[in-house]
Design a protein around this motif. Structure first.
Motif, PDB file in Angstrom:
ATOM      1  N   PHE A   1       0.832  -1.200   0.000  1.00  0.00           N
ATOM      2  CA  PHE A   1       0.000   0.000   0.000  1.00  0.00           C
ATOM      3  C   PHE A   1       0.872   1.257   0.000  1.00  0.00           C
TER       4      PHE A   1
ATOM      5  N   THR B   1      -0.467   4.102   1.145  1.00  0.00           N
ATOM      6  CA  THR B   1      -0.915   4.798   2.348  1.00  0.00           C
ATOM      7  C   THR B   1      -1.958   3.975   3.095  1.00  0.00           C
ATOM      8  N   SER B   2      -1.956   4.111   4.405  1.00  0.00           N
ATOM      9  CA  SER B   2      -3.013   3.526   5.235  1.00  0.00           C
ATOM     10  C   SER B   2      -3.707   4.617   6.042  1.00  0.00           C
TER      11      SER B   2
ATOM     12  N   ALA C   1      -7.999   7.934   2.811  1.00  0.00           N
ATOM     13  CA  ALA C   1      -8.989   7.098   2.127  1.00  0.00           C
ATOM     14  C   ALA C   1      -8.921   7.343   0.627  1.00  0.00           C
ATOM     15  N   CYS C   2      -9.243   6.322  -0.129  1.00  0.00           N
ATOM     16  CA  CYS C   2      -9.274   6.467  -1.588  1.00  0.00           C
ATOM     17  C   CYS C   2     -10.359   7.444  -2.014  1.00  0.00           C
TER      18      CYS C   2
ATOM     19  N   TYR D   1      -7.286  13.659   5.099  1.00  0.00           N
ATOM     20  CA  TYR D   1      -7.227  12.195   4.946  1.00  0.00           C
ATOM     21  C   TYR D   1      -8.407  11.648   4.136  1.00  0.00           C
TER      22      TYR D   1
ATOM     23  N   CYS E   1      -9.191   8.028  -5.775  1.00  0.00           N
ATOM     24  CA  CYS E   1      -7.853   7.612  -6.178  1.00  0.00           C
ATOM     25  C   CYS E   1      -7.925   6.760  -7.446  1.00  0.00           C
TER      26      CYS E   1
ATOM     27  N   ARG F   1      -7.010   1.709  -6.628  1.00  0.00           N
ATOM     28  CA  ARG F   1      -7.522   1.306  -5.311  1.00  0.00           C
ATOM     29  C   ARG F   1      -6.609   0.307  -4.616  1.00  0.00           C
TER      30      ARG F   1
ATOM     31  N   THR G   1      -3.575   0.420  -4.112  1.00  0.00           N
ATOM     32  CA  THR G   1      -2.495   1.056  -3.341  1.00  0.00           C
ATOM     33  C   THR G   1      -3.014   1.770  -2.100  1.00  0.00           C
ATOM     34  N   TYR G   2      -4.312   1.644  -1.827  1.00  0.00           N
ATOM     35  CA  TYR G   2      -4.925   2.279  -0.654  1.00  0.00           C
ATOM     36  C   TYR G   2      -5.475   1.201   0.274  1.00  0.00           C
TER      37      TYR G   2
ATOM     38  N   TRP H   1     -10.850   2.391   1.652  1.00  0.00           N
ATOM     39  CA  TRP H   1     -11.665   2.822   0.528  1.00  0.00           C
ATOM     40  C   TRP H   1     -12.355   4.146   0.824  1.00  0.00           C
TER      41      TRP H   1
ATOM     42  N   THR I   1     -10.414  -1.252   1.625  1.00  0.00           N
ATOM     43  CA  THR I   1     -10.555  -1.623   0.215  1.00  0.00           C
ATOM     44  C   THR I   1     -10.691  -3.138   0.087  1.00  0.00           C
TER      45      THR I   1
END
Length: 394
Positions: free
Chosen positions: A319, A321-322, A325-326, A332, A345, A348, A350-351, A354, A360
């Motif tokens: 990922f 980023t955690s 959110a996408c 954030y 985004c 998806r 890579t997130y 969601w 996600t």
């Protein structure tokens, strides 16, 4: 149509015949089909059909938005995910009521079972043979307590979900007979996910909420646990014999709470404390219930640990980023709902999150992988692969 084990109505394969299901009271369309149906019934009586496969077991789901497959689509409530871009990565690329870009945790568990996805209980498609697959009773916004999610008005609270489970069993009995229905429910896999909303949409929803004025946090947790015990006991009384019970995830780390409570991008310590109090006590009551029953009916799923792995080290799981959110807006992308007007985004995968609260599909797959093969740190007293192997050997 794929053959399923239906108790005594089972399908047997021969080199020259397709699977045929003999249903009492239904005349086959052709003489040859009728003859095949009779043969199937006779073989079933004589024990000529194979034992049920793991793909045949039913699957029932109870809980909140993390596992809702679309029940709230049929309700007058704001707690729904029936508009784009929800479902953007699903097979249909359309919203289905799942709070996900694609599949959610129940969908992925169904894949592991080799079964069809369970339909929402309120779906008009859930009738006839579809009842054999199981049902999803979950409803976004609900909690352990009846006053959790009152802002969403018309949602299926957990006691109502259990009533629907009773109603479902009557429909199943009408389809395959009472004894076979009871067996199918007993042999089913059950997933229940509750607790998170009792904190984020109740105790901490507003400053000085009714519940926060009524209870100090440790006392509130004990109250939640005592109420959850009653729910799980009722689930057992209704025939559930293999129940995966998830604890809460890292509540203070979701984008919504980072946006509202975090100054530096760190998880909110108060919500993390709530999860830290709740989850161990949940494990304790599951152990106590199993001891009382004399069997490992309830299996604890350490959702906090499963999610915290990728939250704490997103790059290790692929990922980017955690924290962000996408889909969303504000800090954030954690403020408000995910809508067609939100930031979205492009990738998806890579997130980790969601929307403001929900993982996600890719993050859900990581969680289900832990459920399938995880050590006792994640699944106690056994993981899902062990459950499937044990039950197949019976």
């Amino acid at each position: 149509m794929q053959a399923r084990h239906l108790g005594p109505w089972c399908a047997c394969l021969s080199p020259s015949h397709s699977p045929v299901i003999a249903v009492p009271g239904v005349m086959a369309e052709t003489p040859s089909a009728f003859f095949s149906a009779v043969v199937v019934t006779i073989l079933a009586v004589l024990g000529g059909c194979s034992a049920p496969s793991e793909a045949a077991r039913a699957f029932f789901v109870f809980g909140d938005s993390l596992v809702d497959n679309g029940n709230n689509n049929y309700l007058a409530t704001t707690a729904r995910a029936d508009a784009p871009p929800y479902g953007i990565d699903s097979p249909s690329h359309r919203p289905s009521g799942r709070f996900s870009n694609g599949r959610n945790i129940p969908d992925i568990i169904s894949e592991q079972l080799g079964a069809e996805t369970t339909l929402p209980y309120l779906s008009p498609e859930l009738r006839g043979e579809k009842l054999l697959v199981g049902a999803n009773f979950a409803s976004a916004g609900i909690g352990i307590l009846n006053d959790t999610g009152i802002q969403f008005v018309n949602i299926i609270r957990i006691n109502r979900q259990l009533q629907y489970f009773e109603e479902y069993q009557k429909k199943l009995s009408a389809l395959i007979g009472a004894s076979q229905a009871e067996m199918r429910v007993n042999q089913a896999l059950v997933l229940i996910t509750l607790g998170g909303n009792d904190f984020v949409n109740n105790y901490y929803l507003i400053p000085y909420s009714f519940r926060s004025r009524q209870f100090a946090l440790p006392d509130y947790v004990r109250y939640l646990i005592s109420e959850y015990y009653k729910i799980l006991q009722r689930l057992y009384e209704l025939g559930a014999r293999r129940v995966i019970v998830t604890g809460t995830g890292p509540l203070g780390c979701v984008p919504a709470e980072l946006a509202l409570r975090s100054r530096n991008g760190q998880c909110d310590s108060e919500l993390q404390r709530a999860a830290g109090l709740f989850n161990p006590q949940l494990v304790q009551i599951l152990t106590a219930l199993n001891r009382k029953i004399g069997s490992d009916v309830f299996v604890s799923a350490n959702a906090f640990g499963m999610h915290m792995n990728y939250v704490a080290n997103p790059q290790a799981f692929g990922f980017a980023t955690s924290k962000i959110a996408c889909c969303g807006q504000g800090p954030y992308n954690g403020i408000g709902l995910c809508t067609a007007a939100s930031n979205l985004c492009p990738d998806r995968d890579t997130y980790a999150f969601w929307d403001a609260f929900h993982p996600t599909e890719r993050a859900c797959r990581i969680v289900v992988n832990h459920m399938m093969t995880g050590s006792s740190e994640y699944m106690n007293p056994m993981n899902l692969s062990t459950i499937l192997s044990m039950d197949a050997a019976v």
